[in-house]
Design a protein around this motif. Structure first.
Motif, PDB file in Angstrom:
ATOM      1  N   PHE A  43     -20.723 -20.369  21.030  1.00 23.03           N
ATOM      2  CA  PHE A  43     -20.347 -21.768  20.814  1.00 23.03           C
ATOM      3  C   PHE A  43     -20.104 -22.037  19.334  1.00 23.03           C
ATOM      4  N   PHE A  44     -21.003 -21.545  18.486  1.00 17.38           N
ATOM      5  CA  PHE A  44     -20.881 -21.787  17.050  1.00 17.38           C
ATOM      6  C   PHE A  44     -19.709 -21.015  16.447  1.00 17.38           C
ATOM      7  N   ASP A  45     -19.433 -19.837  16.992  1.00 14.16           N
ATOM      8  CA  ASP A  45     -18.264 -19.081  16.529  1.00 14.16           C
ATOM      9  C   ASP A  45     -16.978 -19.859  16.813  1.00 14.16           C
ATOM     10  N   ASP A  46     -16.877 -20.390  18.028  1.00 15.95           N
ATOM     11  CA  ASP A  46     -15.688 -21.166  18.394  1.00 15.95           C
ATOM     12  C   ASP A  46     -15.600 -22.452  17.574  1.00 15.95           C
ATOM     13  N   LEU A  47     -16.753 -23.059  17.314  1.00 10.28           N
ATOM     14  CA  LEU A  47     -16.774 -24.298  16.532  1.00 10.28           C
ATOM     15  C   LEU A  47     -16.257 -24.053  15.117  1.00 10.28           C
ATOM     16  N   GLN A  48     -16.739 -22.998  14.474  1.00 10.06           N
ATOM     17  CA  GLN A  48     -16.274 -22.683  13.123  1.00 10.06           C
ATOM     18  C   GLN A  48     -14.792 -22.336  13.112  1.00 10.06           C
ATOM     19  N   ASN A  50     -12.552 -23.557  15.151  1.00  9.45           N
ATOM     20  CA  ASN A  50     -11.824 -24.823  15.289  1.00  9.45           C
ATOM     21  C   ASN A  50     -11.832 -25.628  13.994  1.00  9.45           C
ATOM     22  N   ILE A  51     -12.934 -25.557  13.259  1.00  8.19           N
ATOM     23  CA  ILE A  51     -13.019 -26.272  11.980  1.00  8.19           C
ATOM     24  C   ILE A  51     -11.969 -25.750  11.004  1.00  8.19           C
ATOM     25  N   HIS A  52     -11.743 -24.459  11.023  1.00 10.58           N
ATOM     26  CA  HIS A  52     -10.784 -23.854  10.097  1.00 10.58           C
ATOM     27  C   HIS A  52      -9.332 -24.007  10.565  1.00 10.58           C
ATOM     28  N   ARG A  53      -9.131 -24.203  11.862  1.00 14.55           N
ATOM     29  CA  ARG A  53      -7.760 -24.209  12.380  1.00 14.55           C
ATOM     30  C   ARG A  53      -7.225 -25.590  12.740  1.00 14.55           C
ATOM     31  N   ASN A  54      -8.115 -26.556  12.970  1.00 16.61           N
ATOM     32  CA  ASN A  54      -7.673 -27.851  13.487  1.00 16.61           C
ATOM     33  C   ASN A  54      -8.048 -28.997  12.550  1.00 16.61           C
ATOM     34  N   LYS A  55      -7.106 -29.892  12.343  1.00 22.44           N
ATOM     35  CA  LYS A  55      -7.313 -31.004  11.418  1.00 22.44           C
ATOM     36  C   LYS A  55      -8.327 -32.021  11.938  1.00 22.44           C
ATOM     37  N   ASN A  56      -8.496 -32.093  13.245  1.00 19.79           N
ATOM     38  CA  ASN A  56      -9.448 -33.066  13.785  1.00 19.79           C
ATOM     39  C   ASN A  56     -10.884 -32.539  13.802  1.00 19.79           C
ATOM     40  N   TYR A  57     -11.081 -31.338  13.267  1.00 17.58           N
ATOM     41  CA  TYR A  57     -12.421 -30.764  13.097  1.00 17.58           C
ATOM     42  C   TYR A  57     -12.717 -30.664  11.599  1.00 17.58           C
ATOM     43  N   SER A  58     -13.928 -31.021  11.204  1.00 19.83           N
ATOM     44  CA  SER A  58     -14.309 -30.902   9.795  1.00 19.83           C
ATOM     45  C   SER A  58     -15.821 -30.756   9.679  1.00 19.83           C
ATOM     46  N   GLN A  59     -16.264 -30.352   8.509  1.00 18.69           N
ATOM     47  CA  GLN A  59     -17.700 -30.244   8.247  1.00 18.69           C
ATOM     48  C   GLN A  59     -17.991 -30.736   6.838  1.00 18.69           C
ATOM     49  N   LEU A 135     -16.592 -29.943  23.554  1.00 18.58           N
ATOM     50  CA  LEU A 135     -16.700 -30.006  22.095  1.00 18.58           C
ATOM     51  C   LEU A 135     -15.883 -28.926  21.387  1.00 18.58           C
ATOM     52  N   ASN A 136     -15.477 -27.907  22.107  1.00 22.27           N
ATOM     53  CA  ASN A 136     -14.626 -26.875  21.516  1.00 22.27           C
ATOM     54  C   ASN A 136     -13.217 -26.906  22.103  1.00 22.27           C
ATOM     55  N   ASN A 137     -12.820 -28.090  22.570  1.00 24.76           N
ATOM     56  CA  ASN A 137     -11.471 -28.272  23.107  1.00 24.76           C
ATOM     57  C   ASN A 137     -10.740 -29.297  22.241  1.00 24.76           C
ATOM     58  N   PRO A 138     -10.060 -28.854  21.184  1.00 22.48           N
ATOM     59  CA  PRO A 138      -9.448 -29.789  20.227  1.00 22.48           C
ATOM     60  C   PRO A 138      -8.419 -30.734  20.838  1.00 22.48           C
ATOM     61  N   GLU A 139      -7.796 -30.349  21.930  1.00 22.94           N
ATOM     62  CA  GLU A 139      -6.769 -31.193  22.544  1.00 22.94           C
ATOM     63  C   GLU A 139      -7.360 -32.416  23.237  1.00 22.94           C
ATOM     64  N   LYS A 140      -8.652 -32.390  23.519  1.00 23.88           N
ATOM     65  CA  LYS A 140      -9.284 -33.504  24.227  1.00 23.88           C
ATOM     66  C   LYS A 140     -10.169 -34.358  23.323  1.00 23.88           C
ATOM     67  N   LEU A 141     -10.142 -34.061  22.032  1.00 22.53           N
ATOM     68  CA  LEU A 141     -11.037 -34.759  21.111  1.00 22.53           C
ATOM     69  C   LEU A 141     -10.264 -35.445  19.991  1.00 22.53           C
ATOM     70  N   LYS A 142     -10.721 -36.642  19.666  1.00 21.39           N
ATOM     71  CA  LYS A 142     -10.121 -37.390  18.560  1.00 21.39           C
ATOM     72  C   LYS A 142     -10.599 -36.817  17.225  1.00 21.39           C
TER      73      LYS A 142
END
Length: 228
Positions: A43-48, A50-59, A135-142
């Protein structure tokens, strides 16, 4: 009886206002389960990723304090707070503590808001799987915002040294030694003879012939033979 965690964090939605801490209250998972669920490293691997690849994810580093259900303060460096909103504007707030080798996995510690906690209490494991899959599906999250520790916690920064009586006595001794002249490079009282004229310390005249030492007062010049 329900148990809660409380997070104190700077406000990422307010340009990370360092003059103001917001408080977020989350329901402990022990109010819903017998044990804290463990989140696998995948889960954390996918989360990181997504953070690096998607603009709607950040830390961002903004957490300054975490207080547990029993009012205990935690060292915050291994804690993360996940804040997300889906396309239907539903909020997801999840608190977890990183554990295991290299902090690869995590313990799911607390959840908010109440609607999400209610969903989890009704559907248990099935709801858990759906939430973490979402939470790891960027297309369904704002947006997905991962908050991490910012330095030491407020509790750690404000800790005061507990001075015991024995330490106070040692400190008094040290204060006394500071008032003693530094004689020959050592901070110890010197018991050399005193000048009978001005009461200053008499010192030896170096290089004086052997067997006939002489003491002299550096203040008034009084001289005294060591072996009169």
């Amino acid at each position: 009886m329900d148990q809660f965690f409380t997070i104190y964090t700077y406000t990422p939605w307010d340009n990370l206002n360092n003059n103001k801490l917001s408080k977020v209250r989350l329901l402990s998972l022990l109010s819903l389960f017998n044990k804290y669920p463990v989140i696998e490293p995948e889960f954390f691997d996918d989360l990181q990723s997504n953070i690096h690849r998607n603009k709607n994810y950040s830390q961002i580093k903004s957490i300054k304090r975490i207080v547990g259900p029993n009012k205990e303060d935690y060292i915050i460096k291994d804690w993360n707070f996940l804040w997300a909103m889906d396309l239907q504007k539903r909020i997801y707030q999840i608190l977890f503590q990183k554990t295991g080798p290299d902090n690869a996995s995590g313990i799911f510690a607390a959840i908010a808001p109440p609607e999400l906690a209610k969903l989890l209490s009704q559907h248990k494991k099935e709801a858990l799987l759906r939430i973490f899959s979402l939470l790891n599906n960027p297309e369904k999250l704002k947006f997905v915002l991962l908050l991490k520790a910012k330095g030491k916690s407020i509790a750690e920064e404000q800790q005061k040294f507990d001075i015991k009586d024995e330490n106070l006595e040692k400190m008094k001794i040290m204060e006394y030694l500071k008032t003693i002249p530094n004689v020959d490079g050592q901070w110890f009282p010197n018991f050399a003879p005193k000048c009978p004229v001005c009461n200053a310390q008499l010192t030896s005249i170096k290089g004086y012939r052997v067997g006939f030492g002489k003491l002299v007062c550096s203040r008034c010049g009084y001289e005294k033979n060591k072996n009169p």
